[in-house]
Structure formats: structure tokens, C-alpha cells
Design a protein around this motif. Sequence first.
Motif, PDB file in Angstrom:
ATOM      1  N   ASN A  60     -11.065   9.322   6.446  1.00 30.64           N
ATOM      2  CA  ASN A  60     -10.703  10.156   5.292  1.00 30.64           C
ATOM      3  C   ASN A  60      -9.789   9.351   4.364  1.00 30.64           C
ATOM      4  OD1 ASN A  60      -9.946  12.156   3.471  1.00 30.64           O
ATOM      5  ND2 ASN A  60      -9.854  13.751   5.049  1.00 30.64           N
ATOM      6  N   ARG A  61     -10.388   8.452   3.609  1.00 33.96           N
ATOM      7  CA  ARG A  61      -9.600   7.534   2.785  1.00 33.96           C
ATOM      8  C   ARG A  61      -8.769   8.268   1.735  1.00 33.96           C
ATOM      9  NH1 ARG A  61     -12.658   2.630   0.021  1.00 33.96           N
ATOM     10  NH2 ARG A  61     -13.047   2.218   2.230  1.00 33.96           N
ATOM     11  N   ILE A  62      -9.317   9.302   1.148  1.00 31.15           N
ATOM     12  CA  ILE A  62      -8.589  10.001   0.089  1.00 31.15           C
ATOM     13  C   ILE A  62      -7.318  10.643   0.639  1.00 31.15           C
ATOM     14  CG2 ILE A  62      -8.671  11.944  -1.521  1.00 31.15           C
ATOM     15  CD1 ILE A  62     -11.582  11.277  -2.058  1.00 31.15           C
ATOM     16  N   ASP A  63      -7.436  11.380   1.742  1.00 25.93           N
ATOM     17  CA  ASP A  63      -6.243  11.988   2.337  1.00 25.93           C
ATOM     18  C   ASP A  63      -5.254  10.916   2.784  1.00 25.93           C
ATOM     19  OD1 ASP A  63      -7.143  14.505   1.874  1.00 25.93           O
ATOM     20  OD2 ASP A  63      -7.301  15.108   3.981  1.00 25.93           O
ATOM     21  N   PHE A  64      -5.765   9.832   3.311  1.00 25.05           N
ATOM     22  CA  PHE A  64      -4.911   8.717   3.727  1.00 25.05           C
ATOM     23  C   PHE A  64      -4.101   8.204   2.541  1.00 25.05           C
ATOM     24  CE2 PHE A  64      -3.939   4.272   4.334  1.00 25.05           C
ATOM     25  CZ  PHE A  64      -3.615   4.146   5.673  1.00 25.05           C
TER      26      PHE A  64
ATOM     27  N   ARG B  29      14.918  -2.904   0.686  1.00 22.88           N
ATOM     28  CA  ARG B  29      14.435  -2.279   1.904  1.00 22.88           C
ATOM     29  C   ARG B  29      12.919  -2.237   1.831  1.00 22.88           C
ATOM     30  NH1 ARG B  29      15.805   3.352   5.118  1.00 22.88           N
ATOM     31  NH2 ARG B  29      15.640   2.380   7.162  1.00 22.88           N
ATOM     32  N   THR B  30      12.286  -2.902   2.787  1.00 20.77           N
ATOM     33  CA  THR B  30      10.836  -3.034   2.771  1.00 20.77           C
ATOM     34  C   THR B  30      10.185  -2.067   3.751  1.00 20.77           C
ATOM     35  OG1 THR B  30      10.952  -5.371   2.161  1.00 20.77           O
ATOM     36  CG2 THR B  30       8.895  -4.609   3.146  1.00 20.77           C
ATOM     37  N   TYR B  31       9.206  -1.344   3.245  1.00 18.74           N
ATOM     38  CA  TYR B  31       8.373  -0.480   4.077  1.00 18.74           C
ATOM     39  C   TYR B  31       7.043  -1.191   4.284  1.00 18.74           C
ATOM     40  CZ  TYR B  31      11.628   3.403   3.379  1.00 18.74           C
ATOM     41  OH  TYR B  31      12.740   4.205   3.377  1.00 18.74           O
ATOM     42  N   ILE B  32       6.601  -1.235   5.532  1.00 24.96           N
ATOM     43  CA  ILE B  32       5.396  -1.977   5.864  1.00 24.96           C
ATOM     44  C   ILE B  32       4.425  -1.076   6.619  1.00 24.96           C
ATOM     45  CG2 ILE B  32       6.383  -2.865   8.027  1.00 24.96           C
ATOM     46  CD1 ILE B  32       4.953  -5.544   7.400  1.00 24.96           C
ATOM     47  N   MET B  33       3.139  -1.305   6.424  1.00 23.41           N
ATOM     48  CA  MET B  33       2.120  -0.509   7.107  1.00 23.41           C
ATOM     49  C   MET B  33       1.306  -1.398   8.035  1.00 23.41           C
ATOM     50  SD  MET B  33      -0.589   2.238   5.558  1.00 23.41           S
ATOM     51  CE  MET B  33      -1.469   1.098   4.472  1.00 23.41           C
ATOM     52  N   TYR B  34       1.293  -1.031   9.298  1.00 22.38           N
ATOM     53  CA  TYR B  34       0.520  -1.763  10.304  1.00 22.38           C
ATOM     54  C   TYR B  34      -0.705  -0.956  10.705  1.00 22.38           C
ATOM     55  CZ  TYR B  34       4.434  -4.986  11.091  1.00 22.38           C
ATOM     56  OH  TYR B  34       5.417  -5.924  10.950  1.00 22.38           O
ATOM     57  N   LEU B  35      -1.880  -1.552  10.509  1.00 22.12           N
ATOM     58  CA  LEU B  35      -3.128  -0.983  11.009  1.00 22.12           C
ATOM     59  C   LEU B  35      -3.628  -1.856  12.154  1.00 22.12           C
ATOM     60  CD1 LEU B  35      -4.944  -0.134   7.636  1.00 22.12           C
ATOM     61  CD2 LEU B  35      -3.383   1.302   8.962  1.00 22.12           C
ATOM     62  N   SER B  36      -4.711  -1.447  12.777  1.00 18.33           N
ATOM     63  CA  SER B  36      -5.329  -2.296  13.798  1.00 18.33           C
ATOM     64  C   SER B  36      -6.288  -3.254  13.097  1.00 18.33           C
ATOM     65  CB  SER B  36      -6.074  -1.449  14.829  1.00 18.33           C
ATOM     66  OG  SER B  36      -7.010  -0.587  14.206  1.00 18.33           O
ATOM     67  N   PRO B  37      -6.207  -4.558  13.373  1.00 20.94           N
ATOM     68  CA  PRO B  37      -6.959  -5.550  12.602  1.00 20.94           C
ATOM     69  C   PRO B  37      -8.419  -5.688  13.021  1.00 20.94           C
ATOM     70  CG  PRO B  37      -5.717  -6.630  14.312  1.00 20.94           C
ATOM     71  CD  PRO B  37      -5.366  -5.160  14.400  1.00 20.94           C
TER      72      PRO B  37
ATOM     73  N   PHE C  81       2.644  10.031  -0.874  1.00 19.33           N
ATOM     74  CA  PHE C  81       3.729  10.937  -0.508  1.00 19.33           C
ATOM     75  C   PHE C  81       4.871  10.169   0.169  1.00 19.33           C
ATOM     76  CE2 PHE C  81       5.687  13.399   2.913  1.00 19.33           C
ATOM     77  CZ  PHE C  81       6.202  14.494   2.227  1.00 19.33           C
ATOM     78  N   GLU C  82       4.526   9.253   1.079  1.00 15.91           N
ATOM     79  CA  GLU C  82       5.554   8.506   1.802  1.00 15.91           C
ATOM     80  C   GLU C  82       6.286   7.526   0.887  1.00 15.91           C
ATOM     81  OE1 GLU C  82       4.469   6.827   5.566  1.00 15.91           O
ATOM     82  OE2 GLU C  82       3.192   8.538   6.090  1.00 15.91           O
ATOM     83  N   ILE C  83       5.575   6.942  -0.068  1.00 12.57           N
ATOM     84  CA  ILE C  83       6.225   6.036  -1.027  1.00 12.57           C
ATOM     85  C   ILE C  83       7.197   6.824  -1.903  1.00 12.57           C
ATOM     86  CG2 ILE C  83       5.832   4.556  -3.040  1.00 12.57           C
ATOM     87  CD1 ILE C  83       3.199   3.671  -1.710  1.00 12.57           C
ATOM     88  N   GLU C  84       6.771   7.988  -2.369  1.00 12.32           N
ATOM     89  CA  GLU C  84       7.655   8.825  -3.183  1.00 12.32           C
ATOM     90  C   GLU C  84       8.925   9.177  -2.405  1.00 12.32           C
ATOM     91  OE1 GLU C  84       4.338  11.211  -5.904  1.00 12.32           O
ATOM     92  OE2 GLU C  84       4.944  12.002  -3.950  1.00 12.32           O
TER      93      GLU C  84
ATOM     94  N   PRO D 265       3.996   8.993  10.523  1.00 16.05           N
ATOM     95  CA  PRO D 265       4.087   8.244   9.262  1.00 16.05           C
ATOM     96  C   PRO D 265       3.190   7.011   9.254  1.00 16.05           C
ATOM     97  CG  PRO D 265       6.006   7.813  10.633  1.00 16.05           C
ATOM     98  CD  PRO D 265       5.228   8.906  11.316  1.00 16.05           C
ATOM     99  N   LEU D 266       2.776   6.632   8.076  1.00 11.05           N
ATOM    100  CA  LEU D 266       1.978   5.409   7.895  1.00 11.05           C
ATOM    101  C   LEU D 266       2.875   4.189   7.734  1.00 11.05           C
ATOM    102  CD1 LEU D 266      -0.612   6.788   5.301  1.00 11.05           C
ATOM    103  CD2 LEU D 266      -0.894   6.607   7.793  1.00 11.05           C
ATOM    104  N   LEU D 267       4.033   4.380   7.129  1.00 14.47           N
ATOM    105  CA  LEU D 267       4.943   3.282   6.817  1.00 14.47           C
ATOM    106  C   LEU D 267       6.125   3.255   7.778  1.00 14.47           C
ATOM    107  CD1 LEU D 267       5.062   3.853   2.951  1.00 14.47           C
ATOM    108  CD2 LEU D 267       3.828   2.011   4.116  1.00 14.47           C
ATOM    109  N   SER D 268       6.660   2.049   7.985  1.00  5.75           N
ATOM    110  CA  SER D 268       7.845   1.919   8.826  1.00  5.75           C
ATOM    111  C   SER D 268       8.743   0.820   8.260  1.00  5.75           C
ATOM    112  CB  SER D 268       7.441   1.577  10.269  1.00  5.75           C
ATOM    113  OG  SER D 268       6.859   0.282  10.341  1.00  5.75           O
ATOM    114  N   THR D 269       9.986   0.814   8.697  1.00  2.05           N
ATOM    115  CA  THR D 269      10.947  -0.227   8.300  1.00  2.05           C
ATOM    116  C   THR D 269      11.468  -0.988   9.506  1.00  2.05           C
ATOM    117  OG1 THR D 269      12.775   1.365   8.413  1.00  2.05           O
ATOM    118  CG2 THR D 269      11.702   1.075   6.270  1.00  2.05           C
TER     119      THR D 269
END
Length: 260
Positions: free
Chosen positions: A82-86, A25-33, A92-95, A7-11
Motif C-alpha cells: 500500500n504505497r499511498i498509505d505508506f 537531528r537525523t531521522y532515518i528509515m530502514y527497510l529490508s534490502p 505524517f511522521e516528518i510533520e 513508526p517508519l522513521l527512527s533516530t
Amino acid sequence: MTTVKRPLLSTNNTKTMKGEKLGFRTYIMYLSPFTQNSKNINVCSHASKGCAEACLFGSGFGGIYSNVEQGRIRKTEFFLSNRIDFMFQLKFEIERAIRVNEGKAIVTFRLNGTSDLPFEKYRVFEGDKNIFEMFPNVDFYDYTKNHIRFSKVLPSNYHLTFSRSETNHDKAMELLNKGFNVAMVFTKTPLKYNGFEVINGDLDDLRFLDKKNVIVGLRYKKMTGKGADNSLGVKSGFVIDTDNYPSELLFQKEKKLELV
């Protein structure tokens, strides 16, 4: 479009979980900075040297567990390759998050946990919509050091808080004078700073609920990774040193620092 397994999102975040007592309930996305990816592309375009030295990427679980750090790097590689698939997986995860929390909690999303990407620009969905416009009844929020974003019209359901660093202090004060909110990192959270009211931003992470034209005070979250030098944040000026402030000018209930 097929989604990847991870998953891209986590709580699982100590600070965002504080909002649950308010019904969110907040879902947050962590990438590498910054440029911590194979393409050497900076996903934090306006980050300062001090910000890099005190980055939350090296605090909390990201600083303790190497598998967490590698997971964030993998997500960043996915976005860059692959930004579009991302973006469709993100949709999908937000839905799904909205669906599983129906009747249980109000869901909200923070897409830049350890990045500073202008998601409002990524119009990859039907009707030339961005991710915020796909969910007009859902609140999104972020912190950003990119002051240019405040000069543009943002989606009404996307709240930005400017993030002050040692290199953009004047811009931070300019935005405060224009009525925007600015987050500042302190060694101890004061009640006022440079004539502006400071609110305790560590009580929760629901920045879209904050009153307007205030400083969001955040206590410095110490890095936990091997070899971390927590003095660099203060030395650089990224963290504002308030250790010598009189106690009556500080929030009185200073709690143990949270891992974020």
C-alpha cells in the motif's frame, strides 16, 4: 488515512547521532534490502553481489536483534502492499518530527537507510508532488548505486551521494570526474584515492554538508549476525583493501568501528 502504530522513521543510529553536535537531528528509515520480502521485489535495483554480502542490514542492531530485522521487513511489506498509505504515514511522521524539534534542532531525513528507492518518483500528494516537494525547507539525503538518478533534475533539497561497488567502479570514477561525490568503503580510510581527495565520512552522516567533488570514505562496518563472513566484502572487491597503505596516507585517528 489512518497511520499504523509502528513508526517508519527512527533516530536510534550511532552515526546519524553524531550530527547532533552540529545542531542536526537525523531521522532515518530502514527497510529490508534486495528481495527480502514476500513479493520478491528488489528495493535495491543496482546492488551488486558484494554489496549484498556486506550489507548494513546484517550489521548493527539489524544483525544483533531478530525483532529489528522483522520490523524492517514489516515496513517493506507495508510499502509494497500500500504505497499511498505508506507515503502518507511518512509525511505524517516528518510533520511530527519537524514540530517536536522546533527550536531544539534542525531536522533532516534519510529515507534509504538499507534500500535504494527513487522517492522522487512517487508523486502521490496533492498537486502531483513527491515527499521532498512537500517539505521544500527541509534537507533530505541518501546514498544510491543508481547512476541514472544523477542524469535527472532532483529536488533542490534532496542530496544524493553515489555509492561505489565492485561492479560500478568505472561509473563511480566517471561521476567523480563530472563533479559529483562518491562514497567508497575502505578497510582503512585513506587521505586520497585515484587522485581524488577523500573526506572522512564516518565523522557524521550529514552528506549534504560535504564539499563537492570528493570521495566520501567509509570504513567497513562488520556484520554482526550469526554466521556472518566479514571477509566476503573484501574478497568481492566491494570493500577496497587499504590495510597495506603507509600510515601517512591514512586518516590518523582510526576509531573503533561504529554500528550503523
